[in-house]
Design an enzyme around this catalytic site. Structure first.
Site, PDB file in Angstrom:
ATOM      1  N   ASN A 134      83.840 -14.033  -1.317  1.00  0.00           N
ATOM      2  CA  ASN A 134      84.702 -13.044  -0.664  1.00  0.00           C
ATOM      3  C   ASN A 134      86.153 -13.278  -1.084  1.00  0.00           C
ATOM      4  O   ASN A 134      86.446 -14.163  -1.876  1.00  0.00           O
ATOM      5  CB  ASN A 134      84.544 -13.117   0.858  1.00  0.00           C
ATOM      6  CG  ASN A 134      84.839 -14.511   1.370  1.00  0.00           C
ATOM      7  OD1 ASN A 134      85.939 -15.021   1.219  1.00  0.00           O
ATOM      8  ND2 ASN A 134      83.834 -15.157   1.954  1.00  0.00           N
ATOM      9  N   ASP A 138      78.086 -15.457   5.134  1.00  0.00           N
ATOM     10  CA  ASP A 138      77.052 -15.403   6.171  1.00  0.00           C
ATOM     11  C   ASP A 138      75.664 -15.537   5.577  1.00  0.00           C
ATOM     12  O   ASP A 138      74.745 -16.005   6.235  1.00  0.00           O
ATOM     13  CB  ASP A 138      77.161 -14.086   6.940  1.00  0.00           C
ATOM     14  CG  ASP A 138      78.413 -14.080   7.819  1.00  0.00           C
ATOM     15  OD1 ASP A 138      78.760 -15.159   8.327  1.00  0.00           O
ATOM     16  OD2 ASP A 138      79.040 -13.017   7.964  1.00  0.00           O
ATOM     17  N   LYS A 174      70.246 -18.112 -16.385  1.00  0.00           N
ATOM     18  CA  LYS A 174      71.011 -16.873 -16.207  1.00  0.00           C
ATOM     19  C   LYS A 174      70.051 -15.676 -16.146  1.00  0.00           C
ATOM     20  O   LYS A 174      69.171 -15.551 -17.008  1.00  0.00           O
ATOM     21  CB  LYS A 174      71.999 -16.720 -17.372  1.00  0.00           C
ATOM     22  CG  LYS A 174      72.906 -15.530 -17.213  1.00  0.00           C
ATOM     23  CD  LYS A 174      73.861 -15.410 -18.376  1.00  0.00           C
ATOM     24  CE  LYS A 174      74.576 -14.078 -18.306  1.00  0.00           C
ATOM     25  NZ  LYS A 174      75.305 -13.768 -19.512  1.00  0.00           N
ATOM     26  N   ASP A 215      75.855 -21.267  11.022  1.00  0.00           N
ATOM     27  CA  ASP A 215      77.203 -21.016  11.518  1.00  0.00           C
ATOM     28  C   ASP A 215      77.855 -22.366  11.836  1.00  0.00           C
ATOM     29  O   ASP A 215      77.499 -23.039  12.810  1.00  0.00           O
ATOM     30  CB  ASP A 215      77.122 -20.136  12.767  1.00  0.00           C
ATOM     31  CG  ASP A 215      78.496 -19.648  13.198  1.00  0.00           C
ATOM     32  OD1 ASP A 215      79.465 -20.448  13.140  1.00  0.00           O
ATOM     33  OD2 ASP A 215      78.613 -18.474  13.571  1.00  0.00           O
ATOM     34  N   ILE A 216      78.790 -22.754  10.984  1.00  0.00           N
ATOM     35  CA  ILE A 216      79.418 -24.082  11.117  1.00  0.00           C
ATOM     36  C   ILE A 216      80.192 -24.177  12.433  1.00  0.00           C
ATOM     37  O   ILE A 216      80.076 -25.141  13.184  1.00  0.00           O
ATOM     38  CB  ILE A 216      80.359 -24.334   9.919  1.00  0.00           C
ATOM     39  CG1 ILE A 216      79.580 -24.219   8.609  1.00  0.00           C
ATOM     40  CG2 ILE A 216      81.035 -25.697  10.033  1.00  0.00           C
ATOM     41  CD1 ILE A 216      80.446 -24.182   7.359  1.00  0.00           C
ATOM     42  N   PHE A 226      88.256 -18.362  13.783  1.00  0.00           N
ATOM     43  CA  PHE A 226      89.010 -17.211  13.299  1.00  0.00           C
ATOM     44  C   PHE A 226      88.087 -16.009  13.295  1.00  0.00           C
ATOM     45  O   PHE A 226      86.891 -16.148  13.025  1.00  0.00           O
ATOM     46  CB  PHE A 226      89.542 -17.460  11.881  1.00  0.00           C
ATOM     47  CG  PHE A 226      90.953 -17.960  11.872  1.00  0.00           C
ATOM     48  CD1 PHE A 226      91.248 -19.230  12.325  1.00  0.00           C
ATOM     49  CD2 PHE A 226      91.989 -17.147  11.432  1.00  0.00           C
ATOM     50  CE1 PHE A 226      92.546 -19.697  12.327  1.00  0.00           C
ATOM     51  CE2 PHE A 226      93.294 -17.600  11.425  1.00  0.00           C
ATOM     52  CZ  PHE A 226      93.577 -18.877  11.876  1.00  0.00           C
ATOM     53  N   LYS A 247      83.027 -13.076  20.063  1.00  0.00           N
ATOM     54  CA  LYS A 247      82.790 -14.317  19.294  1.00  0.00           C
ATOM     55  C   LYS A 247      83.207 -15.551  20.089  1.00  0.00           C
ATOM     56  O   LYS A 247      82.555 -16.585  20.046  1.00  0.00           O
ATOM     57  CB  LYS A 247      83.588 -14.294  17.994  1.00  0.00           C
ATOM     58  CG  LYS A 247      82.772 -13.724  16.872  1.00  0.00           C
ATOM     59  CD  LYS A 247      83.550 -13.482  15.626  1.00  0.00           C
ATOM     60  CE  LYS A 247      82.913 -12.300  14.932  1.00  0.00           C
ATOM     61  NZ  LYS A 247      83.621 -11.868  13.758  1.00  0.00           N
ATOM     62  N   LYS A 262      80.082 -17.945  20.639  1.00  0.00           N
ATOM     63  CA  LYS A 262      80.088 -19.240  19.943  1.00  0.00           C
ATOM     64  C   LYS A 262      80.630 -20.366  20.822  1.00  0.00           C
ATOM     65  O   LYS A 262      80.792 -21.489  20.366  1.00  0.00           O
ATOM     66  CB  LYS A 262      80.925 -19.138  18.654  1.00  0.00           C
ATOM     67  CG  LYS A 262      80.423 -18.063  17.681  1.00  0.00           C
ATOM     68  CD  LYS A 262      81.004 -18.241  16.283  1.00  0.00           C
ATOM     69  CE  LYS A 262      80.670 -17.057  15.399  1.00  0.00           C
ATOM     70  NZ  LYS A 262      80.948 -17.288  13.980  1.00  0.00           N
TER      71      LYS A 262
HETATM   72  O1  C5P Z   1      81.008 -14.472  13.104  1.00  0.00           O
HETATM   73  P1  C5P Z   1      82.100 -14.565  12.086  1.00  0.00           P
HETATM   74  O2  C5P Z   1      81.615 -14.996  10.723  1.00  0.00           O
HETATM   75  O3  C5P Z   1      82.992 -13.381  12.010  1.00  0.00           O
HETATM   76  O4  C5P Z   1      83.022 -15.715  12.666  1.00  0.00           O
HETATM   77  C1  C5P Z   1      84.149 -16.167  11.979  1.00  0.00           C
HETATM   78  C2  C5P Z   1      84.437 -17.584  12.370  1.00  0.00           C
HETATM   79  O5  C5P Z   1      83.243 -18.357  12.267  1.00  0.00           O
HETATM   80  C3  C5P Z   1      85.436 -18.244  11.442  1.00  0.00           C
HETATM   81  O6  C5P Z   1      86.155 -19.201  12.206  1.00  0.00           O
HETATM   82  C4  C5P Z   1      84.535 -18.926  10.408  1.00  0.00           C
HETATM   83  O7  C5P Z   1      85.177 -20.059   9.832  1.00  0.00           O
HETATM   84  C5  C5P Z   1      83.347 -19.341  11.244  1.00  0.00           C
HETATM   85  N1  C5P Z   1      82.063 -19.348  10.530  1.00  0.00           N
HETATM   86  C6  C5P Z   1      81.454 -20.551  10.268  1.00  0.00           C
HETATM   87  N2  C5P Z   1      80.225 -20.593   9.652  1.00  0.00           N
HETATM   88  C7  C5P Z   1      79.624 -19.451   9.280  1.00  0.00           C
HETATM   89  C8  C5P Z   1      80.228 -18.210   9.528  1.00  0.00           C
HETATM   90  C9  C5P Z   1      81.454 -18.199  10.150  1.00  0.00           C
HETATM   91  O8  C5P Z   1      82.020 -21.591  10.610  1.00  0.00           O
HETATM   92  N3  C5P Z   1      78.444 -19.536   8.669  1.00  0.00           N
END
Ligand code: C5P
Length: 404
Positions: A210, A279, A289, A306-307, A323, A337, A341
């Protein structure tokens, strides 16, 4: 520029091959304005000579607890009290074990017992010694006692092996020493920040990613460092320059970012997830390739972990800030969120335009936490990062004092 002006540093050198780097540590401490006196363990003198360290420190080097002449000039108790900080570089596995036990069987360990000053160690040893449970236990006990651990780094070792156990670089040690004397609101606090995009490989030459530039996360790392925090930045691929005094761990994929964060989590007090973590990732990355043959190509994507949510849900979770980069319904999406979360705070920003958000120099944020919110007006990212950090510190302090 790091300043240690007027600070008195006792540098202890224990007996490992990394002792050959100790003169550089002395030199850089002095460059930063510190006065340095060196104590060597007897085994350190097998690796480098006291004369070398005398030459670079400008003071006679002490090696022997029972040297009557040296003791008459400045006794070991006096010497211990002289230091504003006690730094051991390198700290061998044996030295750490003795420090943990409170032994005083040579001048270096005796001084550690006498001194009330902050103690920093820069471990250096064979990777297997570093990973041995005995060393891990010693480290945990020393950390719990307030000893600051700097490094070690990972890589090729003098013994020919590869792994963790290389002494931290001299400039990292000097930065860590400077943080001891930092007086900001986050002095000594451990802050972990993720930044940048992740790359999810499709094949060896292509990936899904991205537009995140990493600017916001790097700016936050600088602001947290300025406030005296010990900052680790887990960064996806970006062109940003490594902020001075910040430990940067570079990763590519979301899975690597997850592991790097989890490794740091135990000691983290504040976590800020600014990274734009992908995601989804391709279920399988092709080994070769992928060739074009004119027909449609289907990529099956599977979700990444989701970290942020994992950090917030962990035992002894740090103060966790997320964020929310949104193209629409900014506040409603950020609110949801925050709750979903289970975050302590979320910073919401609009993306999709060119003026603010991803890849731009400016940003504006709405910061939300349970029960309240604050708008941080449009500003360059570093200024905004400082303002965001102030809000984080206020909430963090009020949570710690139990008055939220
Ligand atoms: O749900 P969304 O992706 O919009 O949430 C954004 C927040 O979640 C950001 O703080 C991003 O660093 C964190 N995030 C994460 N791991 C993921 C997806 C998003 O830590 N796989």
């Amino acid at each position: 520029m790091i300043s240690l002006n007027g600070k008195r540093i006792l540098l202890l050198v224990s007996g490992g091959i990394a002792a050959y780097k100790s003169p550089d540590v002395v030199r850089r401490l002095r460059d930063a304005g510190a006065e340095v006196r060196v104590i060597m363990t007897p085994s350190a003198t097998e690796f480098i000579t006291p004369l070398t360290l005398q030459a670079v420190s400008g003071h006679a080097v002490r090696c022997d607890l029972f040297d009557p002449t040296a003791e008459a000039a400045m006794g070991h108790i006096e010497l211990a009290r002289w230091g504003d900080a006690v730094v051991t570089a390198p700290a061998t596995a044996d030295f750490l074990a003795r420090l943990r036990l409170g032994q005083a069987n040579d001048l270096a360990t005796a001084v550690c017992l006498v001194s009330a000053a902050p103690v920093l160690v820069a471990p250096a040893m064979n990777q297997q010694m570093w990973q041995h449970p005995a060393t891990a236990e010693n480290l945990a006990a020393l950390t719990a006692r307030g000893v600051i651990i700097c490094g070690p780094g990972s890589g090729s070792q003098a013994c020919g092996e590869v792994g963790p156990g290389r002494m931290a670089e001299a400039d990292e040690i000097v930065s860590a020493v400077a943080r001891i004397f930092a007086t900001g609101r986050l002095a000594g606090r451990r802050v972990l920040i993720t930044a940048g995009p992740t790359r999810e490989p499709i094949d060896p030459v292509r990936y899904i990613s991205n537009h995140s530039s990493g600017k916001m996360g790097y700016a936050l790392a600088i602001a947290a460092h300025e406030a005296g925090a010990l900052v680790t930045l887990v960064s996806g691929p970006t062109v940003q320059t490594k902020p001075e005094g910040v430990t940067v761990k570079s990763v590519e994929t979301a899975a690597e970012m997850y592991s790097a964060v989890m490794q740091e989590l135990e000691t983290t007090e504040i976590f800020v997830g600014t990274a734009a973590v992908a995601d989804y990732r391709p279920e399988f990355a092709s080994a070769g390739k992928i060739k074009r043959d004119g027909s449609a190509l289907e990529l099956r994507l599977v979700p990444n972990r989701d970290i942020l949510a994992a950090v917030a849900a962990s035992a002894n979770a740090p103060f966790t800030v997320g964020f929310a980069a949104e193209t629409d319904n900014l506040i409603a999406n950020a609110e949801s969120k925050l709750q979903r979360k289970k975050l302590d705070m979320i910073a919401a920003n609009l993306v999709g335009g060119h003026e603010i958000g991803f890849n731009s120099d400016d940003n504006e944020l709405t910061v939300l936490w349970p029960g309240s919110s604050k708008v941080l007006e449009r500003a360059p990212k570093l200024r905004l990062a400082r303002s965001l950090l102030e809000v984080i510190v206020e909430r963090f302090e009020s949570r710690n004092s139990g008055s939220n």
